[in-house]
Design a protein around this motif. Structure first.
Motif, PDB file in Angstrom:
ATOM      1  N   GLU A   2     -20.979  47.516 -13.538  1.00  0.00           N
ATOM      2  CA  GLU A   2     -20.489  47.432 -12.133  1.00  0.00           C
ATOM      3  C   GLU A   2     -20.268  46.331 -11.463  1.00  0.00           C
ATOM      4  O   GLU A   2     -19.077  45.905 -10.842  1.00  0.00           O
ATOM      5  CB  GLU A   2     -21.245  48.544 -11.139  1.00  0.00           C
ATOM      6  N   VAL A   3     -21.266  45.391 -11.615  1.00  0.00           N
ATOM      7  CA  VAL A   3     -21.149  43.791 -11.133  1.00  0.00           C
ATOM      8  C   VAL A   3     -19.782  43.231 -11.959  1.00  0.00           C
ATOM      9  O   VAL A   3     -18.977  42.597 -11.165  1.00  0.00           O
ATOM     10  CB  VAL A   3     -22.201  43.238 -11.372  1.00  0.00           C
ATOM     11  N   TRP A   4     -19.794  43.264 -13.233  1.00  0.00           N
ATOM     12  CA  TRP A   4     -18.853  42.627 -13.774  1.00  0.00           C
ATOM     13  C   TRP A   4     -17.459  43.074 -13.517  1.00  0.00           C
ATOM     14  O   TRP A   4     -16.482  42.450 -13.253  1.00  0.00           O
ATOM     15  CB  TRP A   4     -18.949  42.354 -15.517  1.00  0.00           C
ATOM     16  N   GLU A   5     -17.333  44.460 -13.385  1.00  0.00           N
ATOM     17  CA  GLU A   5     -15.967  44.953 -13.006  1.00  0.00           C
ATOM     18  C   GLU A   5     -15.471  44.839 -11.621  1.00  0.00           C
ATOM     19  O   GLU A   5     -14.410  44.424 -11.662  1.00  0.00           O
ATOM     20  CB  GLU A   5     -16.017  46.506 -13.326  1.00  0.00           C
ATOM     21  N   ASP A   6     -16.496  44.584 -10.554  1.00  0.00           N
ATOM     22  CA  ASP A   6     -15.884  44.182  -9.413  1.00  0.00           C
ATOM     23  C   ASP A   6     -15.454  42.874  -9.346  1.00  0.00           C
ATOM     24  O   ASP A   6     -14.626  42.426  -8.770  1.00  0.00           O
ATOM     25  CB  ASP A   6     -17.213  44.069  -8.337  1.00  0.00           C
ATOM     26  N   TRP A   7     -16.177  41.899 -10.098  1.00  0.00           N
ATOM     27  CA  TRP A   7     -15.688  40.462 -10.055  1.00  0.00           C
ATOM     28  C   TRP A   7     -14.685  40.437 -11.122  1.00  0.00           C
ATOM     29  O   TRP A   7     -13.759  39.371 -10.855  1.00  0.00           O
ATOM     30  CB  TRP A   7     -16.943  39.572 -10.637  1.00  0.00           C
ATOM     31  N   GLU A   8     -14.319  41.211 -11.761  1.00  0.00           N
ATOM     32  CA  GLU A   8     -13.082  41.133 -12.685  1.00  0.00           C
ATOM     33  C   GLU A   8     -11.952  41.422 -11.722  1.00  0.00           C
ATOM     34  O   GLU A   8     -10.619  40.723 -11.813  1.00  0.00           O
ATOM     35  CB  GLU A   8     -13.254  42.201 -13.783  1.00  0.00           C
ATOM     36  N   ASP A   9     -12.095  42.659 -10.822  1.00  0.00           N
ATOM     37  CA  ASP A   9     -10.959  42.801  -9.891  1.00  0.00           C
ATOM     38  C   ASP A   9     -10.669  41.460  -9.103  1.00  0.00           C
ATOM     39  O   ASP A   9      -9.777  41.322  -8.503  1.00  0.00           O
ATOM     40  CB  ASP A   9     -11.541  43.933  -9.054  1.00  0.00           C
ATOM     41  N   TRP A  10     -11.858  40.924  -8.587  1.00  0.00           N
ATOM     42  CA  TRP A  10     -11.846  39.645  -7.815  1.00  0.00           C
ATOM     43  C   TRP A  10     -10.819  38.569  -8.448  1.00  0.00           C
ATOM     44  O   TRP A  10      -9.985  37.849  -7.954  1.00  0.00           O
ATOM     45  CB  TRP A  10     -13.140  39.397  -7.381  1.00  0.00           C
ATOM     46  N   GLU A  66     -19.693  43.562 -23.572  1.00  0.00           N
ATOM     47  CA  GLU A  66     -18.356  43.491 -23.536  1.00  0.00           C
ATOM     48  C   GLU A  66     -17.574  43.390 -22.277  1.00  0.00           C
ATOM     49  O   GLU A  66     -16.631  42.764 -22.160  1.00  0.00           O
ATOM     50  CB  GLU A  66     -17.644  44.601 -24.437  1.00  0.00           C
ATOM     51  N   VAL A  67     -18.134  44.155 -21.404  1.00  0.00           N
ATOM     52  CA  VAL A  67     -17.679  44.061 -20.160  1.00  0.00           C
ATOM     53  C   VAL A  67     -17.776  42.542 -19.361  1.00  0.00           C
ATOM     54  O   VAL A  67     -16.654  42.315 -18.616  1.00  0.00           O
ATOM     55  CB  VAL A  67     -18.261  45.259 -19.250  1.00  0.00           C
TER      56      VAL A  67
END
Length: 327
Positions: A171-179, A229-230
């Motif tokens: 969840e942390v990496w996906e949020d920062w990916e959106d950022w 991978e995320v």
């Protein structure tokens, strides 16, 4: 203006680029060698307003000069002075010097619409730009609140361990990916947004990005978790974002002085020791050399572009891409 603000593609407009360079040069001269956090923050707060108002003046001047030639060339007026007054009168929608000729009256209508459009068109985008900056700084404040005033990749991973989410930080990496994706879509199209600082003095979105990318690179290469991978996709997205932003800020072929320093092997070893002491699950020591090579390869991908953006936005390089891991 249509190509810059409405078309969903990068376009290097001469007037916008010239105005941005002029404002940036003025800011650089004002700062000089003074990189005090308070002074830097006060000066950078004026960058985007100065750019937007200057761009309006440049567009106004261009339109006014162009229509001055049109009034003169169509013989709507008898002198250059009258042509200049007629153009200024129509562009400002005041109408105090509208020519009595048919040509002058027909030219005054589109010029008045253009003058009104320049102001309304540009100012209507201010709320959107402010929303982008707030969204960017919300994530930056999120990071600073959790890991302190010196954001590093190790500090972020240590916080995740304390928060009990180090085993799966998807969840942390996906949020920062959106950022990062938001940065690529906005800051590369309007590079002057990169200079807009946070409301909070001492916070830097560039240093926050460096910490997240370092943490994601370490997690992708060295952690024994389910989210490798995320994390790798987060690094890839952040790399693309900073490459696009660096190119928009005028990066060409960097000289040797502008090259980002490579990551250091001893810093990586120190990071492993710190994270293992904190209890974070890491891969076996047997393959540590392979892990280091993977981490170094990931870090090299975004290092140069991130280093360039940091220099161009006056972000303090203390702790970024040199000793980030060691801290």
């Amino acid at each position: 203006m249509i190509r810059i603000a409405l078309m969903n593609r990068h376009y290097r407009d001469f007037f916008a680029e010239f105005t941005g360079r002029a404002v940036y040069t003025a800011v650089a001269l004002r700062l000089g060698r003074n990189r005090d956090a308070g002074t830097l923050h006060r000066v950078l707060l004026w960058v985007f307003p100065a750019y937007l108002l200057s761009l309006i003046l440049v567009y106004f001047a261009g339109a006014m000069i162009a229509f001055t030639f049109l009034y003169w060339g169509t013989h709507a007026v008898n002198s250059w002075h009258q042509a200049f007054l007629a153009s200024g009168s129509a562009l400002n929608t005041l109408g105090f010097a509208t020519p009595a000729t048919y040509a002058g009256q027909w030219l005054a209508v589109p010029e008045g619409a253009l003058g009104l459009g320049i102001v309304v068109f540009l100012f209507t985008f201010i709320p959107g730009y402010q929303a982008v900056i707030r969204s960017r700084e919300d994530r930056t404040s999120w990071l600073y609140t959790r890991i302190g005033d010196r954001p590093t990749g190790v500090s972020l991973l240590e916080w995740c361990q304390r928060a009990g989410i180090a085993g799966d930080m998807r969840e942390v990496w996906e949020d920062w990916e959106d950022w990062f994706r938001m940065l690529a879509d906005t800051h590369s199209v309007l590079p002057m947004l990169t200079l807009s600082p946070s409301v909070q003095t001492g916070q830097s979105w560039v240093l926050a990005a460096a910490a997240v990318l370092d943490a994601a690179a370490f997690a992708a290469s060295s952690s024994q978790t389910k989210d490798a991978e995320v994390a790798r996709i987060c690094v890839r997205t952040g790399t693309r974002a900073f490459v696009a932003i660096a190119d928009a800020l005028g990066r060409a072929c960097p000289n040797q002085q502008e090259m980002a320093p490579p990551p250091r092997r001893e810093c990586y070893g120190t990071a492993r020791t710190c994270l293992r002491s904190a209890g974070m699950p890491l891969r076996s020591e047997v393959s540590q050399e392979t892990q280091w090579e993977e981490f170094s390869a990931l870090r090299t991908q975004y290092g140069e572009a991130l280093f360039f953006v940091a220099r161009r936005t006056f972000a303090s390089l203390d702790g970024i891409l040199v000793e980030t891991i060691e801290h």
